[in-house]
Enzyme design. Structure first.
Site, PDB file in Angstrom:
ATOM      1  CB  SER A   1       0.116  -8.336  -1.129  1.00  0.00           C
ATOM      2  OG  SER A   1      -0.768  -9.072  -0.327  1.00  0.00           O
TER       3      SER A   1
ATOM      4  CE  LYS B   1      -3.798  -1.587   0.207  1.00  0.00           C
ATOM      5  NZ  LYS B   1      -5.341  -1.357  -0.943  1.00  0.00           N
TER       6      LYS B   1
ATOM      7  CD  GLU C   1     -10.419   4.395   0.049  1.00  0.00           C
ATOM      8  OE1 GLU C   1     -10.509   5.425  -0.164  1.00  0.00           O
ATOM      9  OE2 GLU C   1      -9.387   3.400   0.137  1.00  0.00           O
TER      10      GLU C   1
END
Ligand SMILES: O=C(O)c1ccccc1N[C@@H]1O[C@H](COP(=O)(O)O)[C@@H](O)[C@H]1O
Length: 607
Positions: A589, A300, A322
């Site tokens: 990830s 991210k 969010e």
């Protein structure tokens, strides 16, 4: 996609043009040639223009090891290309004494394949070039490209790659590409009037990296995507699109971003060979792209850094975001702290319970975490609230969206910032194994790690791409988040994609053990790749994911995020059926430290 090396860089202008191009490697001639440069020159160009993920290669011809080592060190290059009659002994000694990447040039002849065999295990790649009476290289003379597949095959058997050089030009590049070389290496063919010609570089790049074009001017991926937003947001989206267009061409922006990605987040992330996992399944070799090693523990941050820099450029000092699993919330809070921006994160009440630790982390980083109690109290509802807040504060607020969802241009911006995952791993695997992976696997919720991983492989038709959706308690129950397997077309959060919905078109509540995959929609580009069948989307249940998570922990000592474990669950199914010489690349990830409570509860329930 084919690797590109643009060589013969002889001025700062040439170097900047190569940085702007799609080259993977930029070459400098330290041998006798009209293109010769000094280590001091290269060092100066490099200091004022960081190369990012491109590798700098110095070309030498029959030079002494002392000069090679000194030049490489002074110039600060990543690798050397030995373009003369250097022997295996010379290469072995250099390899022992430096940590540089070594490419060996073999000149095309009836003996070339035999010569390649002599360097097996010593070099990181080969260049096949033409030797003429005029010189060792850079002569603009091509050889018979019918021989290319044999050179590629020999390099693949040695687990390295092979670039083709010699007389490649914008006019003949397509003829060469028909022989599917691993890469091209060009000096004379990109020159006009003794300097590198950006137009020629572009033609060559376009041909070699023949790019998949999406979205179109309206922000559509096939029939998906677009901008379904109220009038009040149209201006903000247009402003964002304009700002993004300008930074896309802005070298300074890319330098600043790479500085953050490397110095702050720790890129490039490693590719780890999972040896024990591979042995356990007894099939394909499994490689893990370690996005879990990024600062904040997941992919991210790649996107958060990119968008926060863009926000600053646009003069916005408030960020709204969010979050579902909390990883994007943590990444947003982190970049806000780093760049001195204020940050509000909307999070569903249900997710706040599941991800207590990340809520604490966000607050510790100075962000305001706003609990959302509407709807199912998860990611969809948090996104609704974040958009509502943005509409009301659009003047000074930047909406830092965390996945490839939302109205255009967001899915494109997030994809571009996340594509560093795929382009890095593509190059790393080619360098390590000499071939592309046979299958690339990633988990999909909104789909940002998956699109970032897949995008640079889309043109590699031989590479199978698999996205793994959360099947929760099973796709034949009502408790899942398998949007592509079970959804229908509809509009959510400003774009057209596949959605989980009832017969009347009401969005239904998704379910997954992992907060990060618990979303009723999916990025529009995934919907397009599903319809065009370029990517295969498969489901994995909670229990399959948890079993895969335990296996990875116990065999490799890596605790993956529960989201990531869905991708690993697919690997458990597919790797044993593949041959031992095949390769699976998995996007790891994120790390699972945030999920320890969830994991503990599940395992205790199963006892
Ligand atoms: O480019 C040079 O001047 C050069 C000089 C000495 C050794 C190698 C050189 N270049 C290498 O040659 C090929 C490119 O050839 P072409 O000009 O495109 O035909 C490439 O490997 C360069 O690294």
């Amino acid at each position: 996609m084919t690797l590109i090396k643009f060589c013969g860089t002889r001025s700062e202008e040439d170097y900047k043009a190569a940085l702007r191009s799609k080259a993977d490697f930029i070459g400098f001639i330290f041998a006798d040639s009209k293109r010769r440069v000094t280590a001091t020159q290269v060092k100066a160009w490099k200091t004022s223009n960081t190369p990012g993920s491109k590798k700098l290669i110095g070309v030498f011809v029959n030079e002494s090891p002392e000069v090679i080592k000194k030049t490489a060190q002074q110039a600060g290059i990543d690798g050397i290309q030995l373009h003369g009659s250097e022997t295996p002994e010379d290469v072995k000694n250099l390899k022992k004494e430096t940590s540089l990447t070594i490419f060996k040039t073999i000149h095309h002849s009836s003996k070339a394949l035999e010569q390649m065999k002599l360097f097996e295990g010593m070099v990181d790649g080969y260049i096949i070039d033409t030797k003429t009476p005029e010189g060792w290289g850079g002569t603009g003379t091509s050889f018979d490209w019918e021989a290319v597949p044999a050179y590629s095959k020999e390099a693949e058997e040695q687990n390295v790659f092979c670039l083709i050089a010699g007389g490649i030009t914008p006019d003949n590049i397509k003829d060469l590409l028909a022989f599917k070389p691993h890469g091209i290496d060009v000096s004379s063919g990109i020159e006009s009037d003794e300097r590198n010609d950006e137009r020629k570089m572009m033609i060559m790049s376009e041909a070699a990296k023949k790019s998949y074009q999406a979205p179109d001017a309206l922000g559509r991926y096939g029939s998906f995507g677009g901008k379904y937003v109220p009038e009040t947001l149209m201006y903000a989206l247009e402003e964002l699109e304009e700002a993004y267009k300008s930074i896309k061409e802005d070298e300074q922006f890319h330098n600043d971003l790479w500085k953050e990605l490397s110095e702050y987040s720790g890129r490039p992330t490693a590719v780890t060979y999972a040896e024990r996992l591979t042995e356990h399944f007894g099939g394909a070799r499994i490689y893990l792209k370690r996005e879990d090693l990024n600062h904040t523990g997941a992919h991210k941050i790649n996107n958060a850094l990119g968008q926060a820099l863009l926000a600053k450029k646009m003069g916005k000092n408030q960020i709204v975001a969010e979050t579902g699993a909390g990883q994007h919330g943590v990444a947003s809070a982190t970049v806000a702290a780093r760049f001195g921006l204020s940050c509000k994160v909307f999070m569903g009440a249900e997710d706040m319970k599941r991800q207590e630790l990340n809520v604490f982390r966000m607050r510790l980083l100075g962000a305001e975490v706003i609990e959302v109690t509407s709807g199912g109290r998860t990611l969809k509802d948090a996104t609704n609230e974040a958009i509502r807040h943005w509409v009301a504060n659009v003047e000074d607020t930047f909406y830092l969206i965390g996945s490839v969802v939302g109205p255009h241009p967001y899915p494109m911006i997030v994809r571009d910032f996340q594509s560093v995952i795929g382009s890095e791993s593509r190059r790393q695997l080619l360098e390590r194994t000499g071939k592309l992976p046979d299958e690339v696997v990633a988990c999909v919720g909104g789909g940002s790690n998956a699109i970032g991983m897949f995008h640079p492989f889309l043109e590699d038709e031989e590479v199978k791409l698999t996205g793994v959706e959360a099947a929760g308690k099973g796709v034949d129950t009502s408790l899942h988040a398998a949007t592509l397997s079970k959804g229908r077309k509809g509009v959510l959060h400003g774009s057209l994609s596949y959605l989980l919905q009832d017969e009347d078109g009401n969005i239904t509540e998704p379910y997954s053990i992992s907060a990060g995959l618990d979303y009723p929609g999916i990025g529009p580009e995934h919907a397009h790749l599903h319809e065009t069948k370029r990517v295969n989307y498969v489901p994995a249940t909670d229990s399959e994911a948890m079993a895969a998570l335990e296996t990875l922990c116990q065999l490799e000592g890596i605790l993956p995020a529960v989201e990531t474990a869905h991708a690993l669950a697919h690997v458990e199914k597919t790797a044993p059926k593949m041959n031992k010489d095949e390769i699976i690349l998995v996007c790891l990830s994120g790390r699972g430290d945030k999920d320890v409570h969830t994991i503990q509860n599940v395992l205790e329930e199963n006892e």
